[in-house]
Design a protein around this motif. Structure first.
Motif, PDB file in Angstrom:
ATOM      1  N   PHE A 121      10.570  13.438-108.118  1.00 10.91           N
ATOM      2  CA  PHE A 121      11.694  13.875-107.893  1.00 10.91           C
ATOM      3  C   PHE A 121      12.454  12.349-107.661  1.00 10.91           C
ATOM      4  O   PHE A 121      13.426  13.006-108.604  1.00 10.91           O
ATOM      5  N   CYS A 122      11.480  11.524-106.400  1.00 10.11           N
ATOM      6  CA  CYS A 122      12.394  10.378-106.295  1.00 10.11           C
ATOM      7  C   CYS A 122      12.349  10.063-108.272  1.00 10.11           C
ATOM      8  O   CYS A 122      13.854   8.992-107.946  1.00 10.11           O
ATOM      9  N   ARG A 123      12.022   9.673-108.974  1.00  6.10           N
ATOM     10  CA  ARG A 123      12.136   9.056-110.158  1.00  6.10           C
ATOM     11  C   ARG A 123      12.457  10.004-111.222  1.00  6.10           C
ATOM     12  O   ARG A 123      13.576   8.564-111.402  1.00  6.10           O
ATOM     13  N   SER A 131       1.289   7.285-104.010  1.00  8.19           N
ATOM     14  CA  SER A 131       1.149   7.002-103.211  1.00  8.19           C
ATOM     15  C   SER A 131       2.156   8.220-102.507  1.00  8.19           C
ATOM     16  O   SER A 131       1.833   7.821-101.347  1.00  8.19           O
ATOM     17  N   CYS A 132       2.729   8.837-103.480  1.00 12.66           N
ATOM     18  CA  CYS A 132       4.310  10.177-102.355  1.00 12.66           C
ATOM     19  C   CYS A 132       4.291  11.387-103.119  1.00 12.66           C
ATOM     20  O   CYS A 132       4.634  10.866-104.413  1.00 12.66           O
ATOM     21  N   GLU A 133       4.255  11.877-102.401  1.00 14.52           N
ATOM     22  CA  GLU A 133       4.059  13.532-103.380  1.00 14.52           C
ATOM     23  C   GLU A 133       5.861  13.708-103.882  1.00 14.52           C
ATOM     24  O   GLU A 133       6.159  14.521-104.220  1.00 14.52           O
ATOM     25  N   ALA A 166       2.493   1.679 -98.516  1.00 14.40           N
ATOM     26  CA  ALA A 166       2.892   1.372 -99.687  1.00 14.40           C
ATOM     27  C   ALA A 166       4.651   1.295-100.113  1.00 14.40           C
ATOM     28  O   ALA A 166       4.979   0.265-100.966  1.00 14.40           O
ATOM     29  N   ASN A 167       5.427   2.146 -99.263  1.00 13.92           N
ATOM     30  CA  ASN A 167       6.905   1.743 -99.889  1.00 13.92           C
ATOM     31  C   ASN A 167       7.684   1.306 -98.764  1.00 13.92           C
ATOM     32  O   ASN A 167       8.809   2.380 -97.793  1.00 13.92           O
ATOM     33  N   PRO A 168       7.321   0.736 -97.388  1.00 15.71           N
ATOM     34  CA  PRO A 168       7.540   0.731 -96.126  1.00 15.71           C
ATOM     35  C   PRO A 168       9.422   0.506 -96.108  1.00 15.71           C
ATOM     36  O   PRO A 168       9.864   0.729 -95.249  1.00 15.71           O
ATOM     37  N   GLY A 169      10.266   0.487 -97.303  1.00 17.95           N
ATOM     38  CA  GLY A 169      11.628   0.480 -97.074  1.00 17.95           C
ATOM     39  C   GLY A 169      11.939   1.995 -97.190  1.00 17.95           C
ATOM     40  O   GLY A 169      13.615   1.468 -97.232  1.00 17.95           O
ATOM     41  N   CYS A 170      11.694   2.539 -97.973  1.00 12.85           N
ATOM     42  CA  CYS A 170      11.894   4.104 -97.699  1.00 12.85           C
ATOM     43  C   CYS A 170      12.714   4.610 -96.703  1.00 12.85           C
ATOM     44  O   CYS A 170      11.851   5.376 -96.025  1.00 12.85           O
ATOM     45  N   ALA A 171      13.630   4.857 -96.809  1.00  9.07           N
ATOM     46  CA  ALA A 171      14.442   5.775 -95.264  1.00  9.07           C
ATOM     47  C   ALA A 171      14.457   7.034 -95.865  1.00  9.07           C
ATOM     48  O   ALA A 171      13.804   7.738 -94.868  1.00  9.07           O
ATOM     49  N   ARG A 172      14.170   7.561 -97.161  1.00  7.09           N
ATOM     50  CA  ARG A 172      13.593   9.573 -97.437  1.00  7.09           C
ATOM     51  C   ARG A 172      12.373   9.472 -96.598  1.00  7.09           C
ATOM     52  O   ARG A 172      11.719   9.936 -95.878  1.00  7.09           O
ATOM     53  N   ARG A 173      11.680   8.806 -97.086  1.00  8.49           N
ATOM     54  CA  ARG A 173       9.942   8.370 -96.844  1.00  8.49           C
ATOM     55  C   ARG A 173       9.816   8.905 -95.399  1.00  8.49           C
ATOM     56  O   ARG A 173       9.166   9.566 -94.139  1.00  8.49           O
ATOM     57  N   GLY A 174      10.363   7.636 -94.499  1.00 14.85           N
ATOM     58  CA  GLY A 174      10.677   7.402 -93.414  1.00 14.85           C
ATOM     59  C   GLY A 174      10.652   8.844 -92.787  1.00 14.85           C
ATOM     60  O   GLY A 174      10.160   8.953 -91.233  1.00 14.85           O
ATOM     61  N   GLU A 176       5.458   2.404-108.264  1.00 14.15           N
ATOM     62  CA  GLU A 176       4.384   2.847-107.563  1.00 14.15           C
ATOM     63  C   GLU A 176       4.805   3.670-106.108  1.00 14.15           C
ATOM     64  O   GLU A 176       2.857   4.643-106.176  1.00 14.15           O
ATOM     65  N   CYS A 177       5.227   4.170-106.041  1.00 14.95           N
ATOM     66  CA  CYS A 177       5.634   5.872-105.580  1.00 14.95           C
ATOM     67  C   CYS A 177       4.597   6.679-106.250  1.00 14.95           C
ATOM     68  O   CYS A 177       4.441   8.075-105.915  1.00 14.95           O
ATOM     69  N   MET A 178       4.429   6.295-107.503  1.00 14.37           N
ATOM     70  CA  MET A 178       3.671   7.932-108.357  1.00 14.37           C
ATOM     71  C   MET A 178       2.068   7.546-107.939  1.00 14.37           C
ATOM     72  O   MET A 178       1.573   8.749-108.415  1.00 14.37           O
ATOM     73  N   GLU A 194      18.316   8.168 -97.623  1.00 14.85           N
ATOM     74  CA  GLU A 194      18.408   7.141 -99.651  1.00 14.85           C
ATOM     75  C   GLU A 194      17.290   6.870 -99.641  1.00 14.85           C
ATOM     76  O   GLU A 194      16.102   7.009 -98.421  1.00 14.85           O
ATOM     77  N   ALA A 195      16.482   6.971-100.600  1.00 15.93           N
ATOM     78  CA  ALA A 195      15.160   6.190-101.196  1.00 15.93           C
ATOM     79  C   ALA A 195      15.661   4.989-101.796  1.00 15.93           C
ATOM     80  O   ALA A 195      16.416   4.728-102.236  1.00 15.93           O
ATOM     81  N   ARG A 196      14.006   4.438-101.936  1.00 20.26           N
ATOM     82  CA  ARG A 196      13.741   3.833-102.769  1.00 20.26           C
ATOM     83  C   ARG A 196      12.839   3.393-104.226  1.00 20.26           C
ATOM     84  O   ARG A 196      11.502   3.113-103.711  1.00 20.26           O
ATOM     85  N   TYR A 197      12.857   4.489-104.516  1.00 18.08           N
ATOM     86  CA  TYR A 197      12.389   4.805-105.453  1.00 18.08           C
ATOM     87  C   TYR A 197      11.350   3.415-106.117  1.00 18.08           C
ATOM     88  O   TYR A 197      12.115   2.416-106.011  1.00 18.08           O
ATOM     89  N   ALA A 198      10.361   3.238-106.276  1.00 20.31           N
ATOM     90  CA  ALA A 198       9.693   2.167-107.185  1.00 20.31           C
ATOM     91  C   ALA A 198       8.529   2.830-107.730  1.00 20.31           C
ATOM     92  O   ALA A 198       7.896   4.044-107.515  1.00 20.31           O
TER      93      ALA A 198
END
Ligand code: SF4
Length: 380
Positions: A299-301, A293-295, A32-40, A289-291, A283-287
């Motif tokens: 916080f990121c919003r 798909s990601c726990e 859902a958010n492939p560019g997010c280093a934080r999630r990765g 769509e994270c709402m 670094e995060a890449r909030y969007a």
């Protein structure tokens, strides 16, 4: 040596908490958010993001309601009753599949033992036999494995692997309704993403067993209740797009080592440590769509809003503003108070044009307004 982050680094990042295993939902959510280093990084280290977000004071209300879970379980039990008799009727009648003789193997428990290794070994053995001889039809609860950034994730699917004419299909049972042939697109998309995880895991197993991965079909069979009844219906869904995204993102996860190498050496997501600081260091890449798909979404919003990140306005806005990360910078470029660098000249020109058009529109709207401002009030 692989190009994955060393296990020791990932263990240190996770802190004292045990690693959290992936499941099909979490693996699907990676796409859902492939560019997010934080999630990765957090996912690669097996960090319990749910616990982290709660400790930080931003719990994400994820998960199905108890009612939905119960309804789903009842529907699944109905479809699978009597060796999947109802499912077989559907496959024969609706999809026109010639399913002559049928065998059914439930791989959930092996001789009273629920151990994952044992279950996976049995799954492997029976699927090998099916691939080599064509023997076997329905495999319920096959226990599959998928390597995620160097960690083995066991997938405990409710799904059925269905073998016909030497080809496997994943059968996914979902409790959302198909009404007049239509289902909620977001639910179908989520089911397709999860099913793609199973297809990929099954393909990798088939390849390990020395057979072409294409012996696992990209077409999965979705079983849902029809209209407002509990009667099941089947719909074939092509998951090739989801598979492509998933493979790309999993390949990207193996490069987490580069992100980890740039983090402070003592950084840790230990719940008892300086958690807020540690999370913000990646670094995060909030969007928006994270709402779904990601726990970490709340916080990121909050973080994105506080620093005026363009991503908070939606991924399309961030992509349109390519390279402009903050709303303040975008506004300054639009009103000309900030001179753009060469690489932002085109974006800045577009922003200035948009600002001029907006000003003109507002001005002409203002000219059409009644001078006393009575406008709408006078209609009432
Ligand atoms: S919620 Fe945060 S950590 Fe999760 S994908 Fe979005 S930006 Fe990344």
């Amino acid at each position: 040596m692989t190009d994955t982050a060393p296990a020791l680094d990932l263990d240190r990042l996770r802190g004292a908490t045990p690693p959290r295993n992936h499941d099909a939902r979490t693996i699907a959510a990676l796409t859902a958010n492939p560019g997010c280093a934080r999630r990765g990084v957090m996912d690669a280290a097996g960090v319990d993001k749910d616990a982290v977000s709660r400790t930080l004071g931003f719990p994400a209300p994820f998960g199905q309601s108890q009612f939905a879970i119960t309804r789903g379980n009842v529907f699944e039990a109905q479809v699978k009753a009597d060796g999947c008799a109802e499912l077989l009727t559907l496959l024969r009648d609706r999809l026109g599949l010639a399913v002559p003789e049928v065998s059914y193997d439930d791989l959930e428990v092996v001789a009273g033992n629920e151990g994952r290794e044992l279950r996976h070994a049995r799954t492997r053995r029976l699927l090998r036999r099916a691939l080599d001889s064509g023997e076997g039809t329905l495999y319920d609860h096959p226990l599959l494995r998928l390597e995620i950034a160097g960690q083995v994730a066991y997938l405990e699917p409710d799904v059925i692997a269905f073998q016909i004419e030497g080809r496997f299909h994943i059968v996914e049972i979902k409790s959302f309704a198909v009404i007049d042939g239509q289902a909620e697109p977001s639910q179908v998309a989520a089911a397709a993403r999860q099913a793609a995880v199973y297809v990929l895991a099954l393909r990798r197993l088939v390849a390990e067993l020395g057979h072409p991965a294409e012996r696992v079909s990209h077409e999965v069979i979705l079983v849902c209740p029809e209209n407002f009844s509990n009667r099941p219906t089947v719909t074939p869904v092509d998951v090739r797009p989801q598979l492509a995204v998933l493979e790309r993102q999993l390949a990207r996860l193996t490069r987490v080592d580069r992100i980890v190498a740039e983090l402070p050496e003592d950084l840790s997501f230990d719940l008892a440590g300086a958690l807020d600081e540690a999370v913000r260091a990646v670094e995060a890449r909030y969007a928006p769509e994270c709402m779904s798909s990601c726990e970490m979404a709340f916080f990121c919003r909050d973080e994105a809003r506080a620093c005026g990140a363009t991503g908070a306005l939606g991924r399309s806005v961030r992509d349109d503003l390519g390279g402009v990360d903050s709303i303040g910078t975008a506004l300054a470029l639009a009103d000309g108070t900030l001179e753009p660098a060469a690489d932002l000249a085109e974006t800045a020109a577009q922003l200035r044009t948009a600002a001029r058009l907006r000003a003109e529109a507002l001005q002409s709207a203002g000219q059409g307004t009644a001078p006393d401002g009575a406008g709408l009030g006078s209609v009432a």
